[in-house]
Write an enzyme that holds these catalytic residues in place. Sequence first.
Site, short mmCIF file in Angstrom:
data_model
loop_
_atom_site.label_atom_id
_atom_site.label_comp_id
_atom_site.label_asym_id
_atom_site.label_seq_id
_atom_site.Cartn_x
_atom_site.Cartn_y
_atom_site.Cartn_z
N ASP A 2 31.63 47.55 39.20
CA ASP A 2 32.87 46.78 39.26
C ASP A 2 33.73 46.97 38.01
O ASP A 2 33.32 46.63 36.90
CB ASP A 2 32.50 45.31 39.41
N GLU A 10 37.87 46.63 43.31
CA GLU A 10 38.43 45.44 43.95
C GLU A 10 38.80 44.33 42.98
O GLU A 10 39.48 43.38 43.37
CB GLU A 10 37.47 44.90 45.01
N ASN A 11 38.38 44.43 41.73
CA ASN A 11 38.72 43.41 40.73
C ASN A 11 39.49 44.00 39.55
O ASN A 11 39.58 43.38 38.49
CB ASN A 11 37.45 42.73 40.23
N ASN A 34 35.47 41.96 49.40
CA ASN A 34 36.37 40.92 49.91
C ASN A 34 37.58 40.67 49.02
O ASN A 34 38.61 40.20 49.50
CB ASN A 34 35.60 39.61 50.12
N HIS A 35 37.53 41.02 47.74
CA HIS A 35 38.68 40.77 46.86
C HIS A 35 39.82 41.76 47.06
O HIS A 35 40.91 41.54 46.53
CB HIS A 35 38.24 40.78 45.40
#
Length: 100
Positions: free
Chosen positions: A4, A35-36, A63-64
Site C-alpha cells: 500500500d 488505492e490510498n 474498496n478505497h
Amino acid sequence: MVGDVVGSPGCRALFMALPTLQKKTRADLVIANGENAADGLGLTPEIAGSLFKSGVEVITSGNHIWQRREILPLLETEGRILRPENYPAGLPGKGLLVLA
C-alpha cells in the site's frame, strides 16, 4: 509487488526507492497498490500518472478506489489500474489484467 502506497509520504518513498529496487532485483514487472495514494484515501489521475512515470506498471486497488470520483473515467480507459475483481459487474474498470 509494492504494498500500500499511502499519501504523499508513501509516494515520495516509492519515487525515491523504486529505481534502485528495480535495478537491484532486476524486476520484470512492478505492481503497486495505489488505492490510498491520494492523501491516504483514493487515487487521482495525476497520482496514477506519477506512479506510472516512476516505473510502476500496474496499480491495484481495493474498496478505497471509489473515494475519489475523478478516477472513475480513468478506470474505464486505463487497463493497468485494477479495481477489485469481486465487485459487481457494471462498475467502472476491470478487476484483472492479462500480460503476455
